[in-house]
Design a protein around this motif. Structure first.
Motif, PDB file in Angstrom:
ATOM      1  N   ILE A 208     -68.482 -51.002-103.789  1.00 56.40           N
ATOM      2  CA  ILE A 208     -69.805 -51.535-104.083  1.00 56.40           C
ATOM      3  C   ILE A 208     -70.043 -52.738-103.166  1.00 56.40           C
ATOM      4  N   SER A 209     -71.196 -52.788-102.509  1.00 54.99           N
ATOM      5  CA  SER A 209     -71.535 -53.903-101.621  1.00 54.99           C
ATOM      6  C   SER A 209     -72.877 -54.491-102.037  1.00 54.99           C
ATOM      7  N   VAL A 210     -72.932 -55.821-102.137  1.00 57.45           N
ATOM      8  CA  VAL A 210     -74.181 -56.497-102.492  1.00 57.45           C
ATOM      9  C   VAL A 210     -74.415 -57.634-101.500  1.00 57.45           C
ATOM     10  N   GLY A 211     -75.583 -57.657-100.874  1.00 53.11           N
ATOM     11  CA  GLY A 211     -75.880 -58.708 -99.902  1.00 53.11           C
ATOM     12  C   GLY A 211     -77.356 -58.746 -99.573  1.00 53.11           C
ATOM     13  N   ILE A 212     -77.698 -59.455 -98.497  1.00 53.79           N
ATOM     14  CA  ILE A 212     -79.066 -59.488 -97.990  1.00 53.79           C
ATOM     15  C   ILE A 212     -79.091 -58.766 -96.645  1.00 53.79           C
ATOM     16  N   ASP A 213     -80.273 -58.584 -96.090  1.00 53.80           N
ATOM     17  CA  ASP A 213     -80.406 -58.030 -94.749  1.00 53.80           C
ATOM     18  C   ASP A 213     -80.223 -59.187 -93.771  1.00 53.80           C
ATOM     19  N   ASP A 214     -78.985 -59.422 -93.353  1.00 48.95           N
ATOM     20  CA  ASP A 214     -78.670 -60.583 -92.522  1.00 48.95           C
ATOM     21  C   ASP A 214     -79.395 -60.551 -91.179  1.00 48.95           C
ATOM     22  N   ARG A 215     -79.506 -59.370 -90.600  1.00 46.68           N
ATOM     23  CA  ARG A 215     -80.172 -59.268 -89.297  1.00 46.68           C
ATOM     24  C   ARG A 215     -81.643 -59.647 -89.420  1.00 46.68           C
ATOM     25  N   ARG A 216     -82.325 -59.119 -90.419  1.00 46.47           N
ATOM     26  CA  ARG A 216     -83.739 -59.426 -90.620  1.00 46.47           C
ATOM     27  C   ARG A 216     -83.929 -60.901 -90.951  1.00 46.47           C
ATOM     28  N   ALA A 217     -83.035 -61.462 -91.752  1.00 47.39           N
ATOM     29  CA  ALA A 217     -83.142 -62.870 -92.122  1.00 47.39           C
ATOM     30  C   ALA A 217     -83.031 -63.771 -90.894  1.00 47.39           C
ATOM     31  N   ALA A 218     -82.047 -63.507 -90.030  1.00 46.97           N
ATOM     32  CA  ALA A 218     -81.879 -64.319 -88.821  1.00 46.97           C
ATOM     33  C   ALA A 218     -83.054 -64.117 -87.866  1.00 46.97           C
ATOM     34  N   HIS A 219     -83.558 -62.906 -87.802  1.00 46.59           N
ATOM     35  CA  HIS A 219     -84.732 -62.619 -86.976  1.00 46.59           C
ATOM     36  C   HIS A 219     -85.918 -63.435 -87.461  1.00 46.59           C
ATOM     37  N   ASP A 220     -86.117 -63.484 -88.766  1.00 50.97           N
ATOM     38  CA  ASP A 220     -87.236 -64.240 -89.335  1.00 50.97           C
ATOM     39  C   ASP A 220     -87.139 -65.729 -88.997  1.00 50.97           C
ATOM     40  N   MET A 221     -85.953 -66.312 -89.120  1.00 48.43           N
ATOM     41  CA  MET A 221     -85.795 -67.739 -88.821  1.00 48.43           C
ATOM     42  C   MET A 221     -86.016 -68.000 -87.330  1.00 48.43           C
ATOM     43  N   THR A 222     -85.503 -67.145 -86.478  1.00 51.03           N
ATOM     44  CA  THR A 222     -85.671 -67.329 -85.039  1.00 51.03           C
ATOM     45  C   THR A 222     -87.142 -67.255 -84.653  1.00 51.03           C
ATOM     46  N   ARG A 223     -87.858 -66.301 -85.234  1.00 52.46           N
ATOM     47  CA  ARG A 223     -89.297 -66.204 -84.978  1.00 52.46           C
ATOM     48  C   ARG A 223     -90.024 -67.461 -85.449  1.00 52.46           C
ATOM     49  N   HIS A 224     -89.574 -68.043 -86.544  1.00 53.49           N
ATOM     50  CA  HIS A 224     -90.182 -69.279 -87.049  1.00 53.49           C
ATOM     51  C   HIS A 224     -90.001 -70.419 -86.047  1.00 53.49           C
ATOM     52  N   LEU A 225     -88.801 -70.551 -85.494  1.00 56.82           N
ATOM     53  CA  LEU A 225     -88.539 -71.619 -84.526  1.00 56.82           C
ATOM     54  C   LEU A 225     -89.366 -71.408 -83.254  1.00 56.82           C
ATOM     55  N   ILE A 226     -89.489 -70.165 -82.843  1.00 57.25           N
ATOM     56  CA  ILE A 226     -90.290 -69.858 -81.651  1.00 57.25           C
ATOM     57  C   ILE A 226     -91.763 -70.167 -81.911  1.00 57.25           C
ATOM     58  N   ALA A 227     -92.226 -69.864 -83.110  1.00 52.61           N
ATOM     59  CA  ALA A 227     -93.621 -70.141 -83.468  1.00 52.61           C
ATOM     60  C   ALA A 227     -93.914 -71.637 -83.455  1.00 52.61           C
ATOM     61  N   LEU A 228     -92.887 -72.459 -83.689  1.00 47.47           N
ATOM     62  CA  LEU A 228     -93.063 -73.915 -83.627  1.00 47.47           C
ATOM     63  C   LEU A 228     -93.192 -74.404 -82.191  1.00 47.47           C
ATOM     64  N   GLY A 229     -92.839 -73.556 -81.223  1.00 44.73           N
ATOM     65  CA  GLY A 229     -92.970 -73.922 -79.815  1.00 44.73           C
ATOM     66  C   GLY A 229     -91.656 -74.089 -79.080  1.00 44.73           C
ATOM     67  N   HIS A 230     -90.529 -73.829 -79.739  1.00 43.23           N
ATOM     68  CA  HIS A 230     -89.229 -74.000 -79.084  1.00 43.23           C
ATOM     69  C   HIS A 230     -88.963 -72.859 -78.109  1.00 43.23           C
ATOM     70  N   ARG A 231     -88.500 -73.228 -76.906  1.00 52.57           N
ATOM     71  CA  ARG A 231     -88.222 -72.231 -75.871  1.00 52.57           C
ATOM     72  C   ARG A 231     -86.770 -72.278 -75.396  1.00 52.57           C
ATOM     73  N   ARG A 232     -85.983 -73.227 -75.901  1.00 58.18           N
ATOM     74  CA  ARG A 232     -84.545 -73.268 -75.640  1.00 58.18           C
ATOM     75  C   ARG A 232     -83.839 -73.339 -76.995  1.00 58.18           C
ATOM     76  N   LEU A 233     -83.237 -72.243 -77.384  1.00 61.14           N
ATOM     77  CA  LEU A 233     -82.652 -72.132 -78.716  1.00 61.14           C
ATOM     78  C   LEU A 233     -81.134 -72.038 -78.652  1.00 61.14           C
ATOM     79  N   GLY A 234     -80.461 -72.794 -79.521  1.00 59.29           N
ATOM     80  CA  GLY A 234     -79.020 -72.680 -79.662  1.00 59.29           C
ATOM     81  C   GLY A 234     -78.697 -71.952 -80.958  1.00 59.29           C
ATOM     82  N   PHE A 235     -77.574 -71.244 -80.956  1.00 57.55           N
ATOM     83  CA  PHE A 235     -77.174 -70.511 -82.154  1.00 57.55           C
ATOM     84  C   PHE A 235     -75.677 -70.681 -82.363  1.00 57.55           C
ATOM     85  N   ILE A 236     -75.278 -70.913 -83.622  1.00 58.12           N
ATOM     86  CA  ILE A 236     -73.859 -71.029 -83.955  1.00 58.12           C
ATOM     87  C   ILE A 236     -73.463 -69.821 -84.788  1.00 58.12           C
ATOM     88  N   VAL A 237     -72.522 -69.048 -84.265  1.00 54.55           N
ATOM     89  CA  VAL A 237     -72.069 -67.814 -84.917  1.00 54.55           C
ATOM     90  C   VAL A 237     -71.059 -68.157 -86.005  1.00 54.55           C
TER      91      VAL A 237
END
Length: 362
Positions: A182-211
């Motif tokens: 049994i596995s229970v979680g969120i859609d991690d890919r969609r969640a990270a995509h949503d946050m990245t789009r939010h940062l881009i919408a704010l005007g950021h063009r150089r983004l860092g990411f910590i894995v």
């Protein structure tokens, strides 16, 4: 509440579930249910069913197990008699997670559900937060549990799951994706995509990411979501490796900000690492969010106790834990002999905007 260790977090001291925490012990002495199972060539759960007179056990198996019990001079203890019944459920919880915030939410959720279901939880944590040994896991199995819930990263450990599968125990994995439980979680890919789009919408063009932890599927999925959104928008990116711990976030944050062209926004795979980035920024006399935007994931306690409070993705950890335990209990109470049930349940995430993000100043 019955508590066998001082490791239980104070935040959930009011939980009504019965909790037993097995303490590290030396090498086993005497015969256990594990020895009987191995000698008879059956699972520990089958031995437990024979001991408890379960009518669903085949006669030839019952005869074999009873003969082995006599041969080994095994005396069942009270724990071994705790077969899953409508009166009592014994469930093992195995964890080794570097994020205290995640574990706080997880334990709150699992204790609340256990209390509502009149379940007894037996906690097992590896020494120094590492993976429990094979012997420690066998001792947990021998205590008479009827199922196990695993937290990340243990849920995706093939070795740990194999030991539990060999014992014939149903499993539930929280915040991980596996094909045999049994596995229970969120859609991690969609969640990270949503946050990245939010940062881009704010005007950021150089983004860092910590894995996050490279041994967890969620880490790869979050990186994939970030990379996909950045590629769609044509923005620059730089990536640093972490492991979901605060300490790793400090190192990764320094690395990203030391770049020749440092990012104007850093998105960390969890709130602990994002909090570390805020600390690094303050040490460098950078204002958050005026000089550096910082975002995280999970919406843990760290997200709201930090200054400034973190913009983050809300992963409903408490609900994930409760849902995983509910599904596990349902399977434990279902008819035996049907094989493991491999249910994948995805809960909704939410982007929570706070003071740590803003349009870039440069």
């Amino acid at each position: 509440m019955q508590v066998g260790s001082q490791e239980a977090p104070s935040a959930i001291d009011d939980a009504e579930a019965r909790i037993v925490v097995p303490q590290p012990r030396g090498r086993r002495r005497g015969v256990t249910i594990i020895h009987v199972a191995k000698q008879a060539g059956v699972s520990p759960m089958t031995v437990s069913r024979v001991i408890n007179g379960d009518p669903g056990v085949r006669e030839e198996t019952r005869v074999l197990v009873n003969a082995t019990i006599r041969e080994l001079n095994y005396t069942p203890n009270l724990s071994a008699r705790s077969l899953v019944t409508s009166r009592e459920l014994r469930i093992g919880v195995i964890y080794a997670n570097p994020s205290a915030a995640f574990m706080s939410g997880f334990l709150a959720g699992v204790f609340e559900e256990a209390s509502a279901r009149a379940a007894q939880l037996i906690l097992l944590k590896g020494k120094q937060g590492g993976v429990p040994t094979h012997e420690e896991i066998e001792q947990l199995i021998a205590s008479g549990i009827g199922g196990v819930i695993l937290t990340p990263p243990l849920g995706e450990s093939d070795a740990v799951r194999q030991i539990l599968r060999d014992a014939g125990l149903p499993l539930a994995v929280v915040a991980g994706r596996v094909a045999d439980a049994i596995s229970v979680g969120i859609d991690d890919r969609r969640a990270a995509h949503d946050m990245t789009r939010h940062l881009i919408a704010l005007g950021h063009r150089r983004l860092g990411f910590i894995v996050g932890n490279p041994d967890q599927t969620a880490s790869a999925e979050r990186l994939a979501g970030f990379s996909e959104a950045a590629r769609e928008a044509g923005v620059e990116t730089c990536v640093a490796q972490g492991d979901f711990s605060y300490a790793s976030g400090l190192v990764a944050g320094e690395r990203l900000l030391d770049a020749a062209a440092p990012p104007s926004a850093i998105f960390a795979s969890n709130d602990d690492m994002a909090a570390a980035v805020v600390s690094v920024a303050h040490r460098r006399h950078l204002d958050v969010p005026r000089d550096l935007t910082v975002a995280g994931m999970d919406d843990s306690i760290a997200a709201t106790t930090l200054w400034p409070p973190l913009t983050t993705i809300r992963q409903p950890v408490q609900e994930l834990a409760g849902e995983a335990l509910r599904l596990l209990i349902d399977e434990m109470r279902a008819a035996q002999g049907k094989g493991p049930r491999c249910v994948a349940r995805v809960l909704d995430h939410m982007l929570v905007e706070r003071e740590s993000t803003a349009p870039p100043m440069r």
